[in-house]
Design a protein around this motif. Structure first.
Motif: not given
Length: 346
Positions: A120-140
Motif C-alpha cells: 500500500a506504499a504507492g497509495e499516498a497523500i503527497v504535498v509539495p516539498d516546501d509545504s508547511p504540512l508535516k503530518k495528516p492532522a494538519q490537513l484540516k
C-alpha cells in the motif's frame, strides 16, 4: 504559489488526457504472430488503463497463444471502467479496492472475480516539498485533490480518520489524475491523494514528498471485475478464467523481471525508466494473485460501510452479493504477504 514541475510529469498526463474514459477500443485481433489474436469466435472485451494489463501480458508473452480474441478499451481510472462493465461494453477489467464499492453502491451490474494483494506504499497523500504540512492532522481546512471513487479516495478517508479528522474537515477537489496533476503542479491544491505510478512520478520530480501513505490503513487489494452477463455465457466465462490465469503468470513474471517490465512500462506510459522502476518496486511488482475470500469481502464491506456512513454512496449493501468466487481454486488467501524488493529509491 505556482510551482513548475519538470517536463517528465507531462507525458503520462497527456496520454491520460487523451484517453478521456473509454476513448479507445482497440481490437486485439489480427494475424498469427501479432501476440494477441486467437482463432476462436469468442471476443473478450477487456477494460484497461495505460500501461496496464495489455502491456504486462504482452511483455510476459501471455498473449501469444490465445484461442479467443481480446478487444481492449482504455480508461483513465477504475470508476469509468466499471461504468462500462455495468453497460456491458466491457466483460472484465482491473481496478483498485474502492471502485467496486462505488459501483455496487449504485447497484451496478458487476461481479468481482479476481484479486491481487500488494504493497500500500504507492497509495499516498503527497504535498509539495516546501509545504508547511508535516503530518495528516494538519490537513484540516486544506484542499486535497482526489479521484472520486478511486482507491486513493478511501486511502484519504482512512488516513484522515487515523489522524482524528474526516473528509468534512478538508476541502475535497474531485479530479481525475491528469487534472489533479495540473492542479497540484500549479499550487491550486494543498495536497493530492494518489496511487502509483503517479506517486512515483511526482516524487521523482523532487518537488513533492509523501505526507502519509496507505501502509496499515488500506487493504492493498486490487480486483478484476466482470460483467455478470459475460459470466453467464459459457464461452466468455471460460475466456475470463483463462485471462485471469494469464494475468497471474504475468504478475509473477514482473516480480522476476522488474527491470524488463519497467522498460516496457516506461515506453507504454511515457514515464522515465527510473520512475517506472521505482513504481514497480514500490507497488506494481509486489502484487500476489489471491482468492476473493471471506477476509477480502469483509475488508471491502468495511470500505462500503465507511462510504455509506459518509453518505458518499447512495445506499448500504452487502458486498458479498457482488462477488463471484468460481475462479478462486488453487489461490492463496487474500492475506498472503506481498512480495518485496526492498524500498524504492524515494
Amino acid at each position: 504559489m505556482k510551482r513548475t514541475l519538470p517536463a517528465l510529469l507531462l507525458p503520462l498526463s497527456l496520454l491520460l488526457a487523451a484517453c478521456g474514459g473509454a476513448s479507445s477500443a482497440d481490437d486485439a485481433g489480427g494475424g498469427p504472430g501479432d501476440g494477441t489474436d486467437g482463432s476462436g469466435s469468442v471476443t473478450l472485451n477487456v477494460g484497461d488503463q495505460k500501461g496496464g494489463a495489455e502491456a504486462v501480458l504482452r511483455a510476459a508473452g501471455e498473449l501469444d497463444d490465445l484461442d479467443y480474441r481480446i478487444k481492449w478499451s482504455t480508461f483513465t481510472s477504475g470508476p469509468p471502467l466499471l461504468e462500462a462493465v455495468n453497460a456491458k461494453a466491457v466483460d472484465v477489467g482491473g481496478v483498485g479496492n474502492t471502485p467496486p464499492v462505488f459501483a455496487a453502491g449504485s447497484d451496478s451490474k458487476i461481479a468481482v472475480v479476481g484479486a491481487t494483494h500488494g504493497s500500500a506504499a504507492g497509495e499516498a497523500i503527497v504535498v509539495p516539498d516546501d509545504s508547511p504540512l508535516k503530518k495528516p492532522a494538519q490537513l484540516k481546512g486544506k484542499s486535497v485533490a482526489v479521484a472520486q471513487g478511486s482507491s486513493a479516495h478511501y486511502q484519504l478517508v482512512a488516513s484522515l480518520k487515523k489522524a482524528g479528522l474526516s473528509v468534512r474537515d478538508v476541502k475535497l477537489r474531485y479530479l481525475q489524475p491528469a487534472d489533479a496533476l495540473a492542479a497540484f503542479s500549479r499550487g491550486k491544491v494543498d495536497a493530492w491523494a494518489v496511487w502509483d505510478p503517479y506517486t512515483s512520478q511526482v516524487l521523482s520530480s523532487a518537488k513533492a514528498r509523501v505526507l502519509t501513505d496507505g501502509t496499515g490503513v488500506v487493504n492493498g487489494l486490487s480486483f478484476q471485475v466482470a460483467a455478470p452477463s459475460a459470466l453467464r455465457d459459457k464461452k466468455k466465462s471460460a475466456a475470463v478464467g483463462d485471462y485471469l490465469k494469464r494475468l497471474r503468470r504475468a504478475q509473477a513474471w514482473v516480480f522476476k523481471h522488474p527491470e524488463a517490465w519497467a522498460k516496457v512500462w516506461s515506453k507504454e506510459t511515457g514515464l522515465p525508466y527510473d520512475v517506472a522502476l521505482d513504481a514497480v518496486k514500490r507497488t506494481n511488482g509486489s502484487r500476489v494473485t489471491v482468492a476473493v475470500d471471506q477476509a477480502a469481502v469483509a475488508s471491502e464491506q468495511k470500505i462500503a460501510d465507511t462510504f455509506a456512513d459518509l453518505k458518499l454512496i447512495p445506499r448500504r449493501f452487502t458486498f458479498a452479493d457482488y462477488v463471484d468466487t468460481r475462479f478462486n481454486a488453487g489461490l492463496p488467501p487474500s492475506s498472503a504477504a506481498p512480495r518485496s524488493y526492498g524500498k524504492a529509491s524515494r
